[in-house]
Structure formats: structure tokens, C-alpha cells
Design a protein around this motif. Structure first.
Motif, PDB file in Angstrom:
ATOM      1  N   MET A   1      23.677 -46.290   2.920  1.00  6.15           N
ATOM      2  CA  MET A   1      22.945 -45.627   1.846  1.00  6.15           C
ATOM      3  C   MET A   1      23.916 -45.047   0.834  1.00  6.15           C
ATOM      4  SD  MET A   1      19.818 -46.131   2.797  1.00  6.15           S
ATOM      5  CE  MET A   1      18.878 -45.074   1.713  1.00  6.15           C
ATOM      6  N   ARG A   2      23.592 -45.218  -0.437  1.00  7.11           N
ATOM      7  CA  ARG A   2      24.415 -44.679  -1.517  1.00  7.11           C
ATOM      8  C   ARG A   2      23.508 -43.930  -2.489  1.00  7.11           C
ATOM      9  NH1 ARG A   2      28.959 -49.187  -2.951  1.00  7.11           N
ATOM     10  NH2 ARG A   2      29.553 -49.715  -0.822  1.00  7.11           N
ATOM     11  N   ALA A   3      24.018 -42.860  -3.059  1.00  3.93           N
ATOM     12  CA  ALA A   3      23.200 -42.003  -3.904  1.00  3.93           C
ATOM     13  C   ALA A   3      23.468 -42.248  -5.380  1.00  3.93           C
ATOM     14  CB  ALA A   3      23.467 -40.538  -3.576  1.00  3.93           C
ATOM     15  N   LEU A   4      22.425 -42.182  -6.202  1.00  2.00           N
ATOM     16  CA  LEU A   4      22.597 -42.144  -7.647  1.00  2.00           C
ATOM     17  C   LEU A   4      23.178 -40.779  -8.003  1.00  2.00           C
ATOM     18  CD1 LEU A   4      19.240 -43.653  -9.014  1.00  2.00           C
ATOM     19  CD2 LEU A   4      21.278 -44.848  -8.222  1.00  2.00           C
ATOM     20  N   PRO A   5      24.289 -40.733  -8.725  1.00  4.05           N
ATOM     21  CA  PRO A   5      24.964 -39.452  -8.971  1.00  4.05           C
ATOM     22  C   PRO A   5      24.094 -38.400  -9.643  1.00  4.05           C
ATOM     23  CG  PRO A   5      26.429 -41.267  -9.517  1.00  4.05           C
ATOM     24  CD  PRO A   5      25.089 -41.867  -9.232  1.00  4.05           C
ATOM     25  N   ARG A   6      23.250 -38.790 -10.592  1.00  6.42           N
ATOM     26  CA  ARG A   6      22.463 -37.800 -11.338  1.00  6.42           C
ATOM     27  C   ARG A   6      21.288 -37.256 -10.543  1.00  6.42           C
ATOM     28  NH1 ARG A   6      23.053 -37.677 -17.069  1.00  6.42           N
ATOM     29  NH2 ARG A   6      24.515 -39.235 -17.863  1.00  6.42           N
TER      30      ARG A   6
ATOM     31  N   GLY B   1      20.534 -38.074  -7.017  1.00  9.23           N
ATOM     32  CA  GLY B   1      20.660 -38.007  -5.568  1.00  9.23           C
ATOM     33  C   GLY B   1      19.778 -38.999  -4.836  1.00  9.23           C
ATOM     34  N   LEU B   2      18.996 -39.791  -5.573  1.00 13.98           N
ATOM     35  CA  LEU B   2      18.139 -40.801  -4.955  1.00 13.98           C
ATOM     36  C   LEU B   2      18.986 -41.794  -4.176  1.00 13.98           C
ATOM     37  CD1 LEU B   2      15.196 -41.928  -4.805  1.00 13.98           C
ATOM     38  CD2 LEU B   2      15.772 -43.321  -6.801  1.00 13.98           C
ATOM     39  N   GLN B   3      18.540 -42.126  -2.962  1.00 13.19           N
ATOM     40  CA  GLN B   3      19.317 -42.980  -2.075  1.00 13.19           C
ATOM     41  C   GLN B   3      18.866 -44.441  -2.156  1.00 13.19           C
ATOM     42  OE1 GLN B   3      21.764 -41.962   0.359  1.00 13.19           O
ATOM     43  NE2 GLN B   3      21.768 -39.965  -0.641  1.00 13.19           N
ATOM     44  N   LEU B   4      19.844 -45.339  -2.267  1.00 12.50           N
ATOM     45  CA  LEU B   4      19.600 -46.780  -2.225  1.00 12.50           C
ATOM     46  C   LEU B   4      20.472 -47.391  -1.139  1.00 12.50           C
ATOM     47  CD1 LEU B   4      18.732 -46.004  -5.194  1.00 12.50           C
ATOM     48  CD2 LEU B   4      19.563 -48.250  -5.882  1.00 12.50           C
ATOM     49  N   THR B   5      19.964 -48.424  -0.483  1.00 12.95           N
ATOM     50  CA  THR B   5      20.847 -49.190   0.388  1.00 12.95           C
ATOM     51  C   THR B   5      21.785 -50.012  -0.481  1.00 12.95           C
ATOM     52  OG1 THR B   5      19.020 -50.785   0.602  1.00 12.95           O
ATOM     53  CG2 THR B   5      19.451 -49.349   2.491  1.00 12.95           C
TER      54      THR B   5
END
Length: 333
Positions: free
Chosen positions: A1-6, A8-12
Motif C-alpha cells: 500500500m502506498r499513500a497519496l501525499p496530499r 493520505g488515501l491508500q492505493l496498492t
């Protein structure tokens, strides 16, 4: 999982691009579409990207059905706005490359009202009130030609960006951005709106890094995430001879030949190198890949997990096959 910096939404790291569920070039049955999403879920993919345009609403309907029984907080869903889908009995198989499109014709509308209407229509087709990321779809000269200024004005002066900002501020969507095939319009959009993510298809790949300095490096500095689409450049890096949705021109074929020769020297499958390369850039949080079958999905995962030696990446740079300042993956990363 990685987060969008602005946000915090998580994406695989790997997401499923769902244009094939809409029958891109070839039909896909309802059962096969559902099975593909199930297979993606079973191997850990939790990011799904669709759009009203895919199959003229067919993809959104199928994605919504396939995810209907899943716990909503367990996955991330993105769709797009910029086209309203109007009933049209004249739609025929093959229109815009869709093998079995539903009887709705896309009408471009990037205005405040158009974005809001598109968002609400997508909610209903998906059967889900929550769309995590809403991208503006296919704005740019590549799509609109001489009409680009007209549609750009709809986004800027006509309130399209304002609609996106309001949806984010209200919490209805977690993130906003662009889903485009050209980096120039994404760079322009960053001057007009605080974008959380840009889904950039085909412009930052093993084959071309034109977007590196003017866009990706800027995104890394300001915290706008890049989601990479089109890692195989319409398939030329996976062996189908197509580039930008058409037959690859001679100069592209020649570069692919040189890349293939280097890959053979290091016993690295070319598609594995293509899939892994974009992740080295700090702005990139995810790659979305399409699949026509479960076997193709599984093959993509094998390529993602393929060991690629550091010496291969070094040779790629040393032989001038990628931009000199393009970051490369670390072995084992």
C-alpha cells in the motif's frame, strides 16, 4: 500500500485498469469480467480504475457489480468525469474501439454542471455512493485538437475545477486529478488546481520519459502523486506492435528492438522491465494495468515480481536507452 501525499488515501502499488471490462477492442463476457475482478482481489489488488467512457458505461456497471459485496473501506475506487453519456440507439459495435458498447453516446462537458452530473451518474452506475478519486478524463490537444481551448475554458472559467474542489472539500471524494495521455495539459492543470493525483498514460515509460523534468519532478516536489498507466505503451513493450493505440512507427520499433536486445543480454523479460521502471520515480505511487484474462493478470504480477539485476538498469542508462537523469529501481526494491 502506498499513500497519496496530499490526502493520505491508500492505493496498492498495482491497480487494475478496467477498460477491458468495457470490451476494449474485444468483447468480455459478464462472467469473465466478474471473475477477473475476483482474481485481482485474491492476489491482493485493492485499487480499481474505471470510467464512464469505457464500453459506453459498461465498465462502470461491471466494476460496481463485482465489488458490491466487498467491505467499502477495503478498496480504493477511481472513475472519471468530462464526458456525459447520452442515450443513443445508433451506437454500434466497434464505435471508438469498444466491441460491445452500450447504447449511450459520449458528449464532452467539463463545466461545473457537467462534472457534477458525470459524478452523480457514475455513482449510480457503480451502485456505490463513494468514488475515492475523481479524474478529469482526456482533456488535452490529443483528444480535442482545435477544440481544446473551448473545453479547457469549461474547466477553468466554466467551473469544472471548482466542482472538483467542492467535491473534495465536502468529503464526497478523497482526491481529485487528471486522467490523461499527455503531460503538457497535466502541467497546465497544476497551475489551476491543487491536484492530488495524475493518472498519466504512456508518457513515463521505459520507452519514453518526456514527462520526467517538466511534470514528474515537479509533482515529487509539491506532493502530487503520479499513477502510471500504459506502462507497455499500448502494448508495443509487451509484443503486440501497437503504440499510442495505433501501429508503432519505425523509430519506435527500432528503439523497442534495442531495448529487447539489452533485455536478452541480461535474461530480463522486456515487459518486466517496463512494469518495474516507473516505480523508481518518487512521485509514482501506483501503476494501473489492464488484463483481458486471469492468466494475463497473473503474468503481470510475475513481471512485477521478476528479479531484475542492478547491472541491467545501469546498462540501460549507460547505453542511452533512457533519459540520463531518470531514476532506476534498486535491485530487490
Amino acid at each position: 500500500m502506498r499513500a497519496l501525499p496530499r490526502s493520505g488515501l491508500q492505493l496498492t502499488a498495482l491497480g487494475l485498469g478496467c477498460s477491458q471490462l468495457g470490451g476494449l477492442y474485444r468483447p468480455m463476457s459478464f462472467a469473465d469480467a466478474t471473475a477477473l475482478v475476483e482474481a485481482a482481489w485474491s492476489v491482493g489488488l485493492r485499487y480499481f480504475d474505471t470510467a464512464p467512457y469505457y464500453g459506453y458505461t459498461l465498465s462502470e456497471r461491471r466494476v460496481g457489480h463485482a465489488l458490491a459485496t466487498r467491505e467499502r473501506d477495503a478498496f480504493t475506487l477511481s472513475s472519471k468525469a468530462g464526458r456525459l453519456m447520452r442515450p443513443d440507439a445508433s451506437v454500434r459495435p466497434g464505435d471508438d474501439g469498444w466491441a460491445e458498447p452500450l447504447a449511450f453516446r459520449p458528449v464532452f462537458d467539463y463545466s461545473y454542471g457537467g462534472i457534477m452530473r458525470s459524478y452523480e451518474d457514475s455513482q449510480q452506475r457503480l451502485g456505490n455512493p463513494r468514488i475515492d478519486i475523481l479524474y478529469v478524463h482526456d482533456i488535452g490537444v490529443m483528444t480535442h485538437g482545435e477544440r481544446h481551448t473551448h473545453y479547457w475554458d469549461q474547466l477553468v472559467a466554466g467551473g469544472g475545477f471548482r466542482a472538483l474542489a467542492e467535491l473534495r472539500a465536502s468529503g464526497e471524494v478523497r482526491a481529485i486529478g487528471l486522467g490523461v495521455n499527455e503531460w503538457e495539459v497535466a502541467a497546465d492543470a497544476m497551475n489551476e488546481a491543487a491536484l492530488d493525483a495524475i493518472l498519466l498514460a504512456g508518457r513515463y515509460t521505459l520507452l519514453e520519459q518526456t514527462a520526467l523534468e517538466p511534470l514528474l519532478d515537479v509533482c515529487a516536489r509539491v506532493g502530487t502523486a503520479i499513477v502510471v498507466g500504459g506502462v507497455f505503451n499500448s502494448g508495443v513493450l509487451a509484443g503486440n506492435g501497437r503504440f499510442n493505440y495505433a501501429d508503432a512507427p519505425a523509430e519506435v520499433v527500432e528503439k523497442v528492438r534495442r531495448l529487447s536486445e539489452l533485455c536478452e543480454r541480461f535474461a530480463v523479460p522486456l515487459p518486466a522491465a517496463a512494469l518495474q521502471f516507473p516505480f523508481a520515480h518518487p512521485a509514482v505511487v501506483s501503476c494501473v494495468v489492464g488484463a483481458r484474462s486471469i492468466a494475463q493478470l497473473q503474468q503481470n504480477i510475475v513481471w512485477l515480481e521478476q528479479r531484475v539485476p542492478a547491472s541491467f538498469w545501469a546498462a540501460l542508462s549507460n547505453e542511452g536507452l533512457i533519459a540520463a537523469n531518470a531514476p532506476v529501481p534498486e535491485e530487490g526494491a
